[in-house]
Design a protein around this motif. Structure first.
Motif, PDB file in Angstrom:
ATOM      1  N   ARG A  23      10.620  33.079  12.910  1.00  0.00           N
ATOM      2  CA  ARG A  23       9.511  33.741  12.208  1.00  0.00           C
ATOM      3  C   ARG A  23       8.321  32.808  12.063  1.00  0.00           C
ATOM      4  O   ARG A  23       7.167  33.201  12.251  1.00  0.00           O
ATOM      5  CB  ARG A  23       9.976  34.234  10.829  1.00  0.00           C
ATOM      6  CG  ARG A  23       8.901  35.018  10.080  1.00  0.00           C
ATOM      7  CD  ARG A  23       9.520  35.943   9.045  1.00  0.00           C
ATOM      8  NE  ARG A  23      10.311  35.220   8.061  1.00  0.00           N
ATOM      9  CZ  ARG A  23       9.818  34.720   6.921  1.00  0.00           C
ATOM     10  NH1 ARG A  23       8.541  34.836   6.641  1.00  0.00           N
ATOM     11  NH2 ARG A  23      10.608  34.097   6.079  1.00  0.00           N
ATOM     12  N   ASP A  48      17.307  37.012  19.771  1.00  0.00           N
ATOM     13  CA  ASP A  48      16.243  37.512  18.895  1.00  0.00           C
ATOM     14  C   ASP A  48      14.905  36.885  19.254  1.00  0.00           C
ATOM     15  O   ASP A  48      13.867  37.552  19.272  1.00  0.00           O
ATOM     16  CB  ASP A  48      16.574  37.211  17.424  1.00  0.00           C
ATOM     17  CG  ASP A  48      17.775  38.001  16.925  1.00  0.00           C
ATOM     18  OD1 ASP A  48      18.131  39.003  17.565  1.00  0.00           O
ATOM     19  OD2 ASP A  48      18.353  37.604  15.899  1.00  0.00           O
ATOM     20  N   GLU A  51      13.437  38.423  22.384  1.00  0.00           N
ATOM     21  CA  GLU A  51      12.877  39.748  22.086  1.00  0.00           C
ATOM     22  C   GLU A  51      11.535  39.631  21.369  1.00  0.00           C
ATOM     23  O   GLU A  51      10.610  40.412  21.634  1.00  0.00           O
ATOM     24  CB  GLU A  51      13.878  40.555  21.255  1.00  0.00           C
ATOM     25  CG  GLU A  51      15.123  40.962  22.049  1.00  0.00           C
ATOM     26  CD  GLU A  51      16.197  41.611  21.197  1.00  0.00           C
ATOM     27  OE1 GLU A  51      16.015  41.659  19.953  1.00  0.00           O
ATOM     28  OE2 GLU A  51      17.208  42.061  21.764  1.00  0.00           O
ATOM     29  N   LEU A  52      11.420  38.645  20.477  1.00  0.00           N
ATOM     30  CA  LEU A  52      10.150  38.416  19.799  1.00  0.00           C
ATOM     31  C   LEU A  52       9.069  37.980  20.788  1.00  0.00           C
ATOM     32  O   LEU A  52       7.908  38.395  20.687  1.00  0.00           O
ATOM     33  CB  LEU A  52      10.321  37.351  18.707  1.00  0.00           C
ATOM     34  CG  LEU A  52      11.070  37.789  17.448  1.00  0.00           C
ATOM     35  CD1 LEU A  52      11.445  36.565  16.603  1.00  0.00           C
ATOM     36  CD2 LEU A  52      10.215  38.757  16.630  1.00  0.00           C
ATOM     37  N   LYS A  54       8.886  38.788  23.938  1.00  0.00           N
ATOM     38  CA  LYS A  54       8.478  39.986  24.678  1.00  0.00           C
ATOM     39  C   LYS A  54       7.542  40.853  23.840  1.00  0.00           C
ATOM     40  O   LYS A  54       6.510  41.327  24.312  1.00  0.00           O
ATOM     41  CB  LYS A  54       9.709  40.798  25.083  1.00  0.00           C
ATOM     42  CG  LYS A  54      10.592  40.158  26.134  1.00  0.00           C
ATOM     43  CD  LYS A  54      11.812  41.029  26.390  1.00  0.00           C
ATOM     44  CE  LYS A  54      12.821  40.359  27.295  1.00  0.00           C
ATOM     45  NZ  LYS A  54      14.053  41.161  27.482  1.00  0.00           N
ATOM     46  N   ARG A  55       7.916  41.050  22.564  1.00  0.00           N
ATOM     47  CA  ARG A  55       7.141  41.942  21.695  1.00  0.00           C
ATOM     48  C   ARG A  55       5.724  41.446  21.481  1.00  0.00           C
ATOM     49  O   ARG A  55       4.769  42.226  21.462  1.00  0.00           O
ATOM     50  CB  ARG A  55       7.856  42.078  20.349  1.00  0.00           C
ATOM     51  CG  ARG A  55       7.210  43.083  19.392  1.00  0.00           C
ATOM     52  CD  ARG A  55       7.927  43.067  18.053  1.00  0.00           C
ATOM     53  NE  ARG A  55       9.385  43.144  18.221  1.00  0.00           N
ATOM     54  CZ  ARG A  55      10.253  42.799  17.273  1.00  0.00           C
ATOM     55  NH1 ARG A  55       9.830  42.339  16.110  1.00  0.00           N
ATOM     56  NH2 ARG A  55      11.556  42.899  17.500  1.00  0.00           N
ATOM     57  N   HIS A  56       5.592  40.119  21.341  1.00  0.00           N
ATOM     58  CA  HIS A  56       4.274  39.548  21.022  1.00  0.00           C
ATOM     59  C   HIS A  56       3.599  38.888  22.219  1.00  0.00           C
ATOM     60  O   HIS A  56       2.565  38.240  22.063  1.00  0.00           O
ATOM     61  CB  HIS A  56       4.426  38.538  19.882  1.00  0.00           C
ATOM     62  CG  HIS A  56       4.939  39.145  18.604  1.00  0.00           C
ATOM     63  ND1 HIS A  56       4.174  39.986  17.822  1.00  0.00           N
ATOM     64  CD2 HIS A  56       6.153  39.042  17.989  1.00  0.00           C
ATOM     65  CE1 HIS A  56       4.884  40.372  16.768  1.00  0.00           C
ATOM     66  NE2 HIS A  56       6.082  39.807  16.845  1.00  0.00           N
ATOM     67  N   ASN A  57       4.209  39.037  23.410  1.00  0.00           N
ATOM     68  CA  ASN A  57       3.631  38.469  24.637  1.00  0.00           C
ATOM     69  C   ASN A  57       3.423  36.962  24.511  1.00  0.00           C
ATOM     70  O   ASN A  57       2.353  36.426  24.828  1.00  0.00           O
ATOM     71  CB  ASN A  57       2.311  39.165  24.973  1.00  0.00           C
ATOM     72  CG  ASN A  57       1.897  38.946  26.421  1.00  0.00           C
ATOM     73  OD1 ASN A  57       2.732  38.717  27.300  1.00  0.00           O
ATOM     74  ND2 ASN A  57       0.607  38.983  26.674  1.00  0.00           N
ATOM     75  N   THR A 124      15.083  36.889  29.027  1.00  0.00           N
ATOM     76  CA  THR A 124      13.630  37.123  29.052  1.00  0.00           C
ATOM     77  C   THR A 124      13.171  38.041  30.180  1.00  0.00           C
ATOM     78  O   THR A 124      12.068  38.591  30.113  1.00  0.00           O
ATOM     79  CB  THR A 124      12.872  35.791  29.195  1.00  0.00           C
ATOM     80  OG1 THR A 124      13.159  35.220  30.482  1.00  0.00           O
ATOM     81  CG2 THR A 124      13.254  34.820  28.089  1.00  0.00           C
TER      82      THR A 124
END
Length: 326
Positions: A23, A48, A51-52, A54-57, A124
């Motif tokens: 985080r 996790d 995935e973060l 990927k979500r936030h590029n 990834t």
């Protein structure tokens, strides 16, 4: 020979270590304080973290780990020279001791590195944009040769060479840490020829050993960045009359490349995270949070703008000319 711009890769290491680290690193990225992350695929929350990213590029590379926690390669989990009597990696200094005593099987080192690259790709969806070593294991004797071979075979073009300008003059570093850092520098210098041979690249300058944890401050970061930029310019001016620039002529400016290694995050909870043995003391300490606040300082972010430092990722870099190492 003026520089038109400095490309600065600010890499948040140990992504995947625990939820609070993840985080903190994501928050740093979203606030523009870091531009790149390095993933520990054997960490408890690596999935996790991927995935973060990927979500936030978030641009992401591999933080290859041979010293902390459990191996990824299933075959090695059942018994290996890389493991201690408890079934974990030997630790930062333990790995070095086993290597020095020639107790490590180098074929097992290669198996584990390849397994970590494969898991990274699985998590990834792509190969690492760069690959370095957790606790700088990638520049150690013998390991560096295998590391370079693995990178070359996967066409991973960038790594980290932790040679820091001004390291010898840093009075604030505790003696035992300074001894370790100086050994890392020596190992890094001996790795240069190996990496060049395999066409592996790295930025012109590196910062991070002298500014870790409690030793990080805005003034020290600014001084280290300025010192690196000044040194590169002086060396290029001296070499300019005889050495062609990477873009074809010594009269044209080129883009200088630098990496700043950082470890921001929120302190780990005692029983959450790590690489199989729980989080270490550094991860549970306030030092991660100290780095987080320092990197997000408005004074530091303004300094980047003032000096035309453009934060970017390894995948964005122009080809470094190895100027500091000639």
């Amino acid at each position: 020979m003026p520089h038109s711009q400095v490309q600065l890769v600010v890499t948040g290491d140990d992504f995947g270590y625990c939820p609070r680290r993840n985080r903190g690193i994501v928050d740093c990225f979203l606030q523009g304080a870091i531009s790149n992350v390095s993933l520990l695929v054997n960490a408890a929350f690596a999935k996790d973290a991927a995935e973060l990213a990927k979500r936030h590029n978030i641009p992401i590379g591999l933080h290859a780990n041979l010293s902390e926690g459990l191996p990824i390669c299933e075959k090695l989990q059942k018994g290996s020279s890389l493991l201690n009597q408890d079934g974990f990696f030997h630790g930062k200094m333990g790995f070095r001791k086993m290597l020095q005593e020639m107790q490590l099987n180098m074929s097992e080192v290669e198996q584990e590195l390849r397994a970590q690259v494969e898991l990274f790709q699985e998590l990834t969806g792509h190969l690492p944009h760069h690959m370095d070593g957790h606790q700088h294991v990638h520049v150690l004797p013998e390991v560096r040769d295998i590391f370079a071979r693995v990178l070359s075979s996967h066409q991973i073009k960038f790594t980290r060479v932790p040679i820091e300008l001004g390291l010898h003059d840093c009075s604030w570093i505790e003696p035992h840490l300074k001894d370790f850092y100086l050994q890392v520098e020596k190992d890094s210098l001996n790795s240069v020829e190996v990496f060049i041979k395999h066409d592996i690249r790295w930025p012109d300058a590196y910062i991070g050993l002298t500014t870790m944890g409690k030793n990080m401050s805005v003034s020290r970061l600014k001084n280290a960045l300025q010192c690196s930029m000044d040194t590169i310019l002086r060396r290029e001016i001296r070499a300019g009359a005889t050495a062609p620039s990477p873009i074809g002529t010594s009269l044209q400016p080129r883009c200088v490349t630098m990496e700043l290694m950082v470890h921001p995050g929120y302190p780990s909870l005692p029983d959450e995270g790590g690489c199989g043995e729980g989080p270490d003391d550094f991860s549970q300490s306030p030092e991660r949070l100290h780095e987080f606040h320092t990197l997000n300082s408005s004074e530091l972010l303004e300094f980047y703008k003032e000096k035309n430092l453009r934060l970017c990722a390894f995948k964005d870099l122009c080809k470094p000319p190895f100027s500091l190492l000639k």
